[in-house]
Write an enzyme that holds these catalytic residues in place. Sequence first.
Site, PDB file in Angstrom:
ATOM      1  N   LYS A 204       0.818  -1.214   0.000  1.00  0.00           N
ATOM      2  CA  LYS A 204       0.000   0.000   0.000  1.00  0.00           C
ATOM      3  C   LYS A 204       0.857   1.272   0.000  1.00  0.00           C
ATOM      4  O   LYS A 204       0.376   2.343  -0.353  1.00  0.00           O
ATOM      5  CB  LYS A 204      -0.958   0.013   1.195  1.00  0.00           C
ATOM      6  N   ASP A 205       2.136   1.161   0.392  1.00  0.00           N
ATOM      7  CA  ASP A 205       3.039   2.314   0.411  1.00  0.00           C
ATOM      8  C   ASP A 205       3.821   2.484  -0.888  1.00  0.00           C
ATOM      9  O   ASP A 205       4.581   3.440  -1.034  1.00  0.00           O
ATOM     10  CB  ASP A 205       4.047   2.183   1.559  1.00  0.00           C
TER      11      ASP A 205
ATOM     12  N   CYS B 175      -0.584   7.655  -3.071  1.00  0.00           N
ATOM     13  CA  CYS B 175      -0.760   6.844  -1.870  1.00  0.00           C
ATOM     14  C   CYS B 175      -1.564   7.531  -0.775  1.00  0.00           C
ATOM     15  O   CYS B 175      -2.022   6.872   0.155  1.00  0.00           O
ATOM     16  CB  CYS B 175       0.602   6.457  -1.293  1.00  0.00           C
TER      17      CYS B 175
ATOM     18  N   ARG C  71       1.633   4.221  18.246  1.00  0.00           N
ATOM     19  CA  ARG C  71       0.220   4.579  18.105  1.00  0.00           C
ATOM     20  C   ARG C  71      -0.623   3.904  19.194  1.00  0.00           C
ATOM     21  O   ARG C  71      -1.517   4.531  19.775  1.00  0.00           O
ATOM     22  CB  ARG C  71      -0.284   4.196  16.713  1.00  0.00           C
TER      23      ARG C  71
ATOM     24  N   ARG D 204       0.333   9.671  14.144  1.00  0.00           N
ATOM     25  CA  ARG D 204       1.540   9.266  13.432  1.00  0.00           C
ATOM     26  C   ARG D 204       2.396   8.391  14.325  1.00  0.00           C
ATOM     27  O   ARG D 204       2.122   8.201  15.498  1.00  0.00           O
ATOM     28  CB  ARG D 204       2.348  10.505  12.992  1.00  0.00           C
TER      29      ARG D 204
ATOM     30  N   ARG E 109      -8.199   8.374   3.506  1.00  0.00           N
ATOM     31  CA  ARG E 109      -9.179   7.331   3.163  1.00  0.00           C
ATOM     32  C   ARG E 109      -9.985   6.911   4.385  1.00  0.00           C
ATOM     33  O   ARG E 109     -11.218   6.814   4.336  1.00  0.00           O
ATOM     34  CB  ARG E 109      -8.449   6.123   2.574  1.00  0.00           C
ATOM     35  N   ARG E 110      -9.289   6.670   5.495  1.00  0.00           N
ATOM     36  CA  ARG E 110      -9.997   6.260   6.717  1.00  0.00           C
ATOM     37  C   ARG E 110     -10.849   7.400   7.266  1.00  0.00           C
ATOM     38  O   ARG E 110     -11.944   7.172   7.766  1.00  0.00           O
ATOM     39  CB  ARG E 110      -8.984   5.782   7.762  1.00  0.00           C
TER      40      ARG E 110
END
Length: 312
Positions: free
Chosen positions: A81-82, A241, A153, A147, A129-130
């Site tokens: 995904k990155d 991305c 996190r 972050r 997106r989230r």
Amino acid sequence: MKKLVIATRRSKLALWQSEFIKEELQKHYPDMEITLQEFVTKGDKILDVPLAKIGGKGLFTKELEVAMLEGSAHLAVHSLKDVPTQFEDGLQLTAVSKRYDPRDALLSDKYETIADLPKGAVIGTTSLRRRMALKLLRPDIILKDLRGNINTRIAKLNAGEYDAIILAATGVQKLGIENEVKYFTPIETDVMIPSMGQATLGIETTTDPKIVELISVLNDKDAHIESTIERSFVDTLQGGCQVPIGVKATILDENKIRVQAIVGMPDGSESICEDVTANINDYELVGKTLALSFIDQGAKELLERAEKVAFK
């Protein structure tokens, strides 16, 4: 070749992923010396600014790519995904690994599901997106930037800075740290469509035919089909991305594949969403065809506006 060097980031998850690929390669080449070379990327260094604000493309891959082009490393292992959909000359995506759990997950010490969250709950995520998906579901919640690596996190969640946070389920599962929070709840793709390539590892190499031949043994057929569709969709939209795009291809059987996709504004005020079924034999065209349908509905203009308003 007698030796392979894997370029990797230093985070726990990146090291886990690189060690996993090392072990897989060792099964095919038991006599080969395979080592890891660690790097700190730009995305690892900048922790106080949302990624979308500094440009999402290649933030976690650039330093690794330089090492390969300079010849000090032969391959790099990324969370797919990155990985940008376009590569520097001399580099390519050579293999994708078997896919793990592609869903996002809600982590909380108080609430089990998104529906359980009280009005005005504070949710941690920096992903556009989230953010879009959450606002579509729960316009009342408060979104707060998040972050750092996975452990950082979760530590912030445990310290009470958030009522819940959203992470990729696979990262938490790979590190085996689900029990560090009271509730770890994967979110079905019908509710929150994942990022392209989520839960798949992308193995990037130079275009050297010898390296490509060695690494191609790692390519998983199903993951290749699904990720080809997802990456083609994003590439056609020229989304990159870090814009609000979700896309998930799921093989249903030997003939059919389902594709869920969404683009929209980070605040959920506008979105375009489709859920289609296609012939699996057409997988190389499906992503582009779906993206063109989105473009006809104004997706490019929508994403341009989304980028302008993000994190202002």
